[in-house]
Design an enzyme around this catalytic site. Structure first.
Site, PDB file in Angstrom:
ATOM      1  N   HIS A   1     -14.035  -8.953  -8.987  1.00 52.80           N
ATOM      2  CA  HIS A   1     -12.989  -9.738  -8.329  1.00 52.80           C
ATOM      3  C   HIS A   1     -12.317  -8.959  -7.208  1.00 52.80           C
ATOM      4  O   HIS A   1     -12.037  -9.501  -6.145  1.00 52.80           O
ATOM      5  CB  HIS A   1     -11.964 -10.227  -9.364  1.00 52.80           C
ATOM      6  CG  HIS A   1     -12.460 -11.417 -10.139  1.00 52.80           C
ATOM      7  ND1 HIS A   1     -13.325 -11.289 -11.204  1.00 52.80           N
ATOM      8  CD2 HIS A   1     -12.279 -12.749  -9.951  1.00 52.80           C
ATOM      9  CE1 HIS A   1     -13.620 -12.507 -11.647  1.00 52.80           C
ATOM     10  NE2 HIS A   1     -13.013 -13.399 -10.922  1.00 52.80           N
TER      11      HIS A   1
ATOM     12  N   LYS B   1     -10.270 -15.698 -21.507  1.00 47.08           N
ATOM     13  CA  LYS B   1      -9.343 -15.950 -22.609  1.00 47.08           C
ATOM     14  C   LYS B   1      -7.914 -15.691 -22.158  1.00 47.08           C
ATOM     15  O   LYS B   1      -7.676 -14.916 -21.232  1.00 47.08           O
ATOM     16  CB  LYS B   1      -9.705 -15.118 -23.842  1.00 47.08           C
ATOM     17  CG  LYS B   1      -9.321 -13.665 -23.762  1.00 47.08           C
ATOM     18  CD  LYS B   1      -9.423 -13.012 -25.139  1.00 47.08           C
ATOM     19  CE  LYS B   1      -9.155 -11.527 -25.080  1.00 47.08           C
ATOM     20  NZ  LYS B   1      -7.917 -11.116 -25.713  1.00 47.08           N
TER      21      LYS B   1
HETATM   22  S1  SF4 Z   1     -10.239 -10.367 -31.222  1.00 48.69           S
HETATM   23 FE1  SF4 Z   1      -8.822  -8.639 -31.193  1.00 48.69          FE
HETATM   24  S2  SF4 Z   1     -10.029  -6.917 -30.460  1.00 48.69           S
HETATM   25 FE2  SF4 Z   1     -11.155  -8.780 -29.955  1.00 48.69          FE
HETATM   26  S3  SF4 Z   1     -10.537  -9.327 -27.858  1.00 48.69           S
HETATM   27 FE3  SF4 Z   1      -9.153 -10.399 -29.267  1.00 48.69          FE
HETATM   28  S4  SF4 Z   1      -7.390  -9.020 -29.517  1.00 48.69           S
HETATM   29 FE4  SF4 Z   1      -9.055  -7.833 -28.650  1.00 48.69          FE
END
Ligand code: SF4
Lengths: 323, 189
Positions: free
Chosen positions: B36, B102
């Site tokens: 990016h 996410k």
């Molecule tokens: S599940 Fe836990 S370790 Fe995996 S990306 Fe999400 S916060 Fe990070």
């Protein structure tokens, strides 16, 4: 290691006495066996969610309404748990900060054990149970071994037990980023220096985290202490089994209340909205000086990776799994 | 459950709405911080991203010593908000129609989604194994000099599971959940 093999043999030949012969041989075997036991501890921690956590997650999954984004997320979480276990590969690619808690009898050789832990960590990284996850904060360099200043994190405790117990937590980065520390009183939240104030800041931390810590989350909380000890004690609460009960009645009550209230916020798995925002809250306390009142909150993601072993006092094999 | 199949287009993604559970089949291009920043600095993309989807992911990859073929062993999403300063520009200049990650993104990205026809898909954080299973082939590797997790990986996926959390009509599930939880927070504090 190779050096030790030689010296042991020489000693064994030149010293016919039974006791002299036995000790170095045993030491050699157990060193190797210790690394193997620790490696297995890392493998299981990284690839299998402990039973007590899995149970709560699976219950939460059935409680979400069908065909919602929340149940969609929980189903994927379940599939991921099954697949990681089956393939013996990390649940999440962020294998986190590697934190060891070692409980040992008096007269234990901590420095030697540290070296064995490091060897196990390097091997676990080579085998892919841990990602190359440790970065020098000044240079940005990643040595690719998960060793470096402060890594892995190792804490020792002397106990009266004969056997050595080793617990391991892999603490992800995303959930660490939403962990928090408050200083009471907090006027914006109307949180005073009492348990009601504590309740308010903990719920606020969960609200602020939204879905960013890969919820549903689990909390470790410490009331009081200085900034450093408080944060550490909060993290240590993650070692408690989810179904245990706090021996301090006020905290036991508050733990339940916080989980119930946070699950009313509607943040849900991944912040998609839904019923399960929090799967547990475990609290402890620590004395403070009159001038300060800290509340520390350690947020753990759904990929709650913690495990522990009891090692056989003679062979250093894994005698028992703790979770 | 909805399906989004290759080739993608702004028209197709405009059909999607916040809260839609979608299975994506087709191509994805990974890109995170280094990519990016590189595109933001005005560098030409080594691959045409028009009507493509970018995945915020630093995959764990392995090369078969004999065949030289790559496989992806873990491929969960990484936190998207770090790309917030750059994402709108990449949407505008490169014509991408989807972003997967996410944690959601901010107003700038939401505005760009509306203006140029793009959506933000949320993958389940931590689901590294399930998501890696959906990758059927590794078709290309670009900007390898950034390091393997930071490079652009061209992947073919089948039924890759995501949720639309920001659509091309100015709606954001993240904003909605934050606002509604804030109301509830007030009543419980
Ligand atoms: S599940 Fe836990 S370790 Fe995996 S990306 Fe999400 S916060 Fe990070």
């Amino acid at each position: 290691m190779a050096k030790k093999v030689k010296s042991t043999k020489v000693k064994a030949k030149s010293a016919p006495k039974k006791t002299v012969k036995k000790i170095p041989v045993k030491k050699l075997d157990t060193r190797k066996q210790t690394i193997e036991s620790l490696l297995e501890l890392i493998r299981i921690t990284s690839t299998v969610i402990p039973d007590d956590v899995a149970k709560v997650l699976m219950k939460a999954r059935t409680q979400e309404e069908q065909n919602t984004t929340a149940s969609y997320a929980m189903n994927i979480i379940k599939d991921n748990m099954d697949l990681a276990k089956f393939k013996s590969q990390p649940l999440c690619q962020d294998t986190g900060t590697v934190i060891f808690f070692v409980y040992h009898p008096p007269g234990f050789f901590q420095n030697e054990f540290k070296e064995l832990i490091k060897k196990a960590v390097v091997q676990a990284t080579q085998k892919g149970y841990l990602r190359q996850n440790s970065v020098n904060s000044l240079t940005g360099e990643n040595a690719g071994t998960n060793l470096g200043e402060g890594h892995p994190s190792i804490h020792f405790y002397e106990t009266n037990k004969k056997e050595v117990e080793v617990k391991l937590v892999l603490k992800g980065g995303g959930c660490e980023n939403v962990s928090a520390q408050y200083s009471l009183p907090d006027t914006t939240l109307g949180a005073g220096r009492d348990l009601e104030g504590v309740r308010k800041v903990v719920i606020d931390a969960v609200y602020k985290a939204q879905g960013k810590g890969c919820g549903p989350g689990a909390l470790g909380v410490c009331v009081g202490g200085d900034r450093a000890d408080s944060a550490y004690a909060a993290k240590k609460q993650l070692l408690r089994k989810l179904d245990d009960k706090n021996s301090i009645p006020e905290l036991a009550k508050l733990e339940n209340e916080i989980v119930e209230t946070c699950n009313k916020l509607g943040i849900g798995p991944m912040g998609f909205g839904g019923k399960t925002t929090l799967i547990s809250c475990k609290m402890t306390h620590s004395n403070r000086v009159p001038a300060s009142f800290f509340v520390s909150i350690s947020y753990m993601c759904w990929a709650f990776r913690r495990q522990g072993i009891v090692m056989d006092s003679k062979k250093n094999t894994i005698k028992k799994w703790l979770y | 459950m909805k399906k989004l199949n290759y080739p993608f287009s702004p028209e197709a993604v405009r059909e999607l709405k916040v809260g839609d559970m979608v299975l994506i089949t087709g191509k994805l291009f990974t890109g995170r911080d280094a990519v990016h920043k590189y595109l933001h600095e005005g560098n030409k993309s080594p691959v045409n991203l028009k009507n493509q989807i970018i995945y915020h992911c630093g995959p764990v990859t392995m090369k078969d010593k004999k065949t030289g073929k790559w496989t992806v062993t873990a491929a969960g999403p990484t936190t998207s908000i770090r790309e917030e300063p750059y994402q709108w520009e990449v949407i505008r200049d490169h014509g991408i129609v989807g972003v997967i990650g996410k944690g959601g993104m901010g107003q700038k990205t939401l505005d760009a989604c509306k203006e140029y026809g793009c959506v933000y898909f949320h993958a389940v954080g931590g689901a590294a194994q399930v998501l890696a299973e959906k990758i059927k082939s590794v078709d290309g590797l670009y900007l390898e000099e950034f390091g393997l997790p930071e490079a652009i990986w061209e992947l073919t996926v089948e039924d890759f599971p995501v949720v639309v959390t920001m659509d091309a009509h100015g709606n954001s599930l993240h904003k909605e959940v934050e606002a509604s939880s804030k109301e509830i927070l007030k009543s419980v504090l």
